[in-house]
Design a protein around this motif. Structure first.
Motif, PDB file in Angstrom:
ATOM      1  N   VAL A  17      13.493  -1.200  -3.042  1.00 28.02           N
ATOM      2  CA  VAL A  17      11.863  -1.419  -1.279  1.00 28.02           C
ATOM      3  C   VAL A  17      11.462  -2.783  -2.592  1.00 28.02           C
ATOM      4  N   GLU A  18      11.277  -2.280  -3.910  1.00 26.33           N
ATOM      5  CA  GLU A  18      10.167  -2.988  -4.603  1.00 26.33           C
ATOM      6  C   GLU A  18      11.049  -4.609  -4.512  1.00 26.33           C
ATOM      7  N   MET A  19      12.206  -4.738  -4.491  1.00 28.80           N
ATOM      8  CA  MET A  19      13.073  -5.955  -4.793  1.00 28.80           C
ATOM      9  C   MET A  19      13.276  -6.686  -3.684  1.00 28.80           C
ATOM     10  N   THR A  20      13.660  -6.159  -2.287  1.00 32.81           N
ATOM     11  CA  THR A  20      12.617  -6.344  -1.395  1.00 32.81           C
ATOM     12  C   THR A  20      11.883  -7.031  -1.260  1.00 32.81           C
ATOM     13  N   PHE A  21      10.638  -5.836  -1.548  1.00 34.60           N
ATOM     14  CA  PHE A  21       9.134  -7.043  -1.204  1.00 34.60           C
ATOM     15  C   PHE A  21       8.849  -7.495  -2.168  1.00 34.60           C
ATOM     16  N   ASN A  22       9.244  -8.363  -3.189  1.00 32.31           N
ATOM     17  CA  ASN A  22       8.735  -9.255  -3.913  1.00 32.31           C
ATOM     18  C   ASN A  22       9.575 -10.181  -3.949  1.00 32.31           C
ATOM     19  N   GLY A  23      10.584 -10.315  -3.395  1.00 32.06           N
ATOM     20  CA  GLY A  23      11.280 -10.847  -2.937  1.00 32.06           C
ATOM     21  C   GLY A  23      10.574 -11.820  -1.194  1.00 32.06           C
ATOM     22  N   LYS A  24      10.632 -10.416  -1.019  1.00 34.03           N
ATOM     23  CA  LYS A  24       9.976 -11.489   0.850  1.00 34.03           C
ATOM     24  C   LYS A  24       7.825 -11.980   0.158  1.00 34.03           C
ATOM     25  N   ARG A  25       7.996 -11.441  -0.149  1.00 32.30           N
ATOM     26  CA  ARG A  25       6.591 -11.902  -1.224  1.00 32.30           C
ATOM     27  C   ARG A  25       6.402 -12.975  -1.493  1.00 32.30           C
ATOM     28  N   LYS A  26       8.194 -12.924  -2.155  1.00 36.08           N
ATOM     29  CA  LYS A  26       7.510 -14.896  -2.606  1.00 36.08           C
ATOM     30  C   LYS A  26       7.915 -15.726  -1.460  1.00 36.08           C
ATOM     31  N   ILE A  27       8.097 -15.586  -0.476  1.00 33.78           N
ATOM     32  CA  ILE A  27       8.549 -16.276   0.661  1.00 33.78           C
ATOM     33  C   ILE A  27       7.213 -16.203   1.888  1.00 33.78           C
ATOM     34  N   ALA A  28       6.532 -15.657   1.642  1.00 34.34           N
ATOM     35  CA  ALA A  28       5.620 -15.360   2.832  1.00 34.34           C
ATOM     36  C   ALA A  28       4.912 -16.748   3.073  1.00 34.34           C
ATOM     37  N   VAL A  29       4.803 -16.704   4.338  1.00 34.51           N
ATOM     38  CA  VAL A  29       3.849 -18.006   5.023  1.00 34.51           C
ATOM     39  C   VAL A  29       2.696 -17.981   3.904  1.00 34.51           C
ATOM     40  N   ILE A  51       0.807  -1.127  -0.125  1.00 37.13           N
ATOM     41  CA  ILE A  51       0.041   0.202   0.327  1.00 37.13           C
ATOM     42  C   ILE A  51       1.154   1.127   0.242  1.00 37.13           C
ATOM     43  N   PHE A  52       2.131   1.551   0.562  1.00 30.55           N
ATOM     44  CA  PHE A  52       2.820   2.744   1.107  1.00 30.55           C
ATOM     45  C   PHE A  52       3.744   2.596  -0.040  1.00 30.55           C
ATOM     46  N   TYR A  53       3.958   1.410  -0.566  1.00 30.35           N
ATOM     47  CA  TYR A  53       5.042   0.851  -1.570  1.00 30.35           C
ATOM     48  C   TYR A  53       4.132   2.446  -3.043  1.00 30.35           C
ATOM     49  N   ASN A  54       2.709   1.512  -2.875  1.00 31.26           N
ATOM     50  CA  ASN A  54       2.434   1.995  -4.066  1.00 31.26           C
ATOM     51  C   ASN A  54       1.558   3.629  -4.164  1.00 31.26           C
ATOM     52  N   LYS A  55       1.556   4.107  -3.109  1.00 34.50           N
ATOM     53  CA  LYS A  55       1.742   5.472  -2.965  1.00 34.50           C
ATOM     54  C   LYS A  55       2.578   6.403  -3.265  1.00 34.50           C
ATOM     55  N   PHE A  56       3.898   5.858  -3.286  1.00 34.88           N
ATOM     56  CA  PHE A  56       5.192   6.479  -3.860  1.00 34.88           C
ATOM     57  C   PHE A  56       4.945   7.360  -5.286  1.00 34.88           C
ATOM     58  N   PRO A  57       5.469   8.129  -4.723  1.00 29.59           N
ATOM     59  CA  PRO A  57       5.568   8.882  -6.977  1.00 29.59           C
ATOM     60  C   PRO A  57       6.508   8.277  -7.535  1.00 29.59           C
ATOM     61  N   GLN A  58       6.582   8.879  -8.608  1.00 31.36           N
ATOM     62  CA  GLN A  58       7.574   7.964  -9.987  1.00 31.36           C
ATOM     63  C   GLN A  58       8.734   8.602  -9.493  1.00 31.36           C
ATOM     64  N   PHE A  59       9.033   9.059  -8.572  1.00 31.26           N
ATOM     65  CA  PHE A  59      10.856  10.017  -8.753  1.00 31.26           C
ATOM     66  C   PHE A  59      10.505   8.915  -7.417  1.00 31.26           C
ATOM     67  N   VAL A  60       9.757   8.777  -7.013  1.00 31.27           N
ATOM     68  CA  VAL A  60      10.727   7.961  -5.474  1.00 31.27           C
ATOM     69  C   VAL A  60      10.836   6.564  -5.947  1.00 31.27           C
ATOM     70  N   LYS A  61       9.926   5.327  -6.666  1.00 31.95           N
ATOM     71  CA  LYS A  61       9.471   4.575  -7.078  1.00 31.95           C
ATOM     72  C   LYS A  61      10.920   4.619  -8.388  1.00 31.95           C
ATOM     73  N   ASN A  62      11.392   5.396  -9.120  1.00 30.56           N
ATOM     74  CA  ASN A  62      12.446   5.451 -10.095  1.00 30.56           C
ATOM     75  C   ASN A  62      13.846   5.668  -9.288  1.00 30.56           C
ATOM     76  N   SER A  63      13.956   5.662  -7.814  1.00 28.17           N
ATOM     77  CA  SER A  63      15.133   6.282  -6.924  1.00 28.17           C
ATOM     78  C   SER A  63      15.818   4.566  -7.165  1.00 28.17           C
ATOM     79  N   VAL A  64      17.103   4.405  -6.176  1.00 23.44           N
ATOM     80  CA  VAL A  64      17.393   3.340  -6.073  1.00 23.44           C
ATOM     81  C   VAL A  64      16.798   3.056  -4.433  1.00 23.44           C
ATOM     82  N   LEU A  65      16.926   3.784  -3.513  1.00 18.32           N
ATOM     83  CA  LEU A  65      16.069   3.547  -1.948  1.00 18.32           C
ATOM     84  C   LEU A  65      14.502   2.625  -2.651  1.00 18.32           C
ATOM     85  N   GLY A  66      13.707   3.075  -4.031  1.00 16.70           N
ATOM     86  CA  GLY A  66      12.487   2.930  -4.131  1.00 16.70           C
ATOM     87  C   GLY A  66      12.591   1.785  -4.811  1.00 16.70           C
ATOM     88  N   LYS A  67      13.544   1.677  -5.744  1.00 17.13           N
ATOM     89  CA  LYS A  67      14.006   0.282  -6.683  1.00 17.13           C
ATOM     90  C   LYS A  67      14.405  -0.894  -5.388  1.00 17.13           C
TER      91      LYS A  67
END
Length: 182
Positions: free
Chosen positions: A141-153, A123-139
């Motif tokens: 967050v996306e990579m970490t989130f996707n990795g954790k989602r793959k192994i979530a219970v 939810i918080f990530y989807n509210k990020f403006p594009q410049f945050v999503k395109n930043s190293v930090l934003g990317k």
């Protein structure tokens, strides 16, 4: 690390000395400074606090209840309230500053500390403006989130093919919907 948000600011650099860069007028820098000032005491105490809880839990299992141990748990309980308050402050910051690169930094910290559920990260990530999503930090967050989602219970395990000890081929798809114990 310097995170620059579009807007007026002044950056002073010395040739070949990027580590001494000065940024004046950065909204992100001001947001980060404000956030860190409120978090600094709790950040410093967190590792020690968690170690003490673990130690007391082990002692409790070994030695049972005692008045001294109850007092120690009482002290930790009040400190836990401060720690829980810190987590609430993090959520308040995310809600109030969702468009900030500092929020991306905070989401990473919260994911690492396991203090935020993945649906909230999304939810918080989807509210990020594009410049945050395109930043190293934003990317990150996306990579970490996707990795954790793959192994979530409760998430679907990846397809596995293996050979058991008797040489028989095993495919995890054969066990879909059931339990598989190795």
């Amino acid at each position: 690390m310097i995170v620059l948000k579009p807007g007026p600011m002044q950056v002073e650099l010395t040739v070949d000395e990027f580590s001494s860069a000065m940024v004046i007028g950065s909204i992100t820098k001001d947001e980060y400074k404000k956030f860190i000032e409120t978090e600094r005491p709790l950040i410093a105490e967190q590792p020690m606090f968690l170690k003490e809880i673990d130690s007391l839990n082990k002692k409790k299992m070994l030695l049972g209840k005692s008045k001294d141990r109850q007092d120690q748990f009482g002290d930790l309980n009040s400190r836990w309230s401060n720690y829980a308050s810190s987590i609430s402050n993090n959520y308040r910051f995310l809600r109030a500053n969702g468009g900030s690169a500092v929020s991306a930094f905070l989401l990473l910290r919260m994911m690492d500390a396991h203090t935020i559920p993945l649906d909230s990260v999304e939810i918080f990530y989807n509210k990020f403006p594009q410049f945050v999503k395109n930043s190293v930090l934003g990317k990150t967050v996306e990579m970490t989130f996707n990795g954790k989602r793959k192994i979530a219970v409760g998430s679907r395990a990846p397809a596995l093919n293996a050979i058991d000890i008797s040489g028989k081929s095993i495919n995890s798809e054969e066990y879909a919907g059931g339990n598989m114990c190795c």
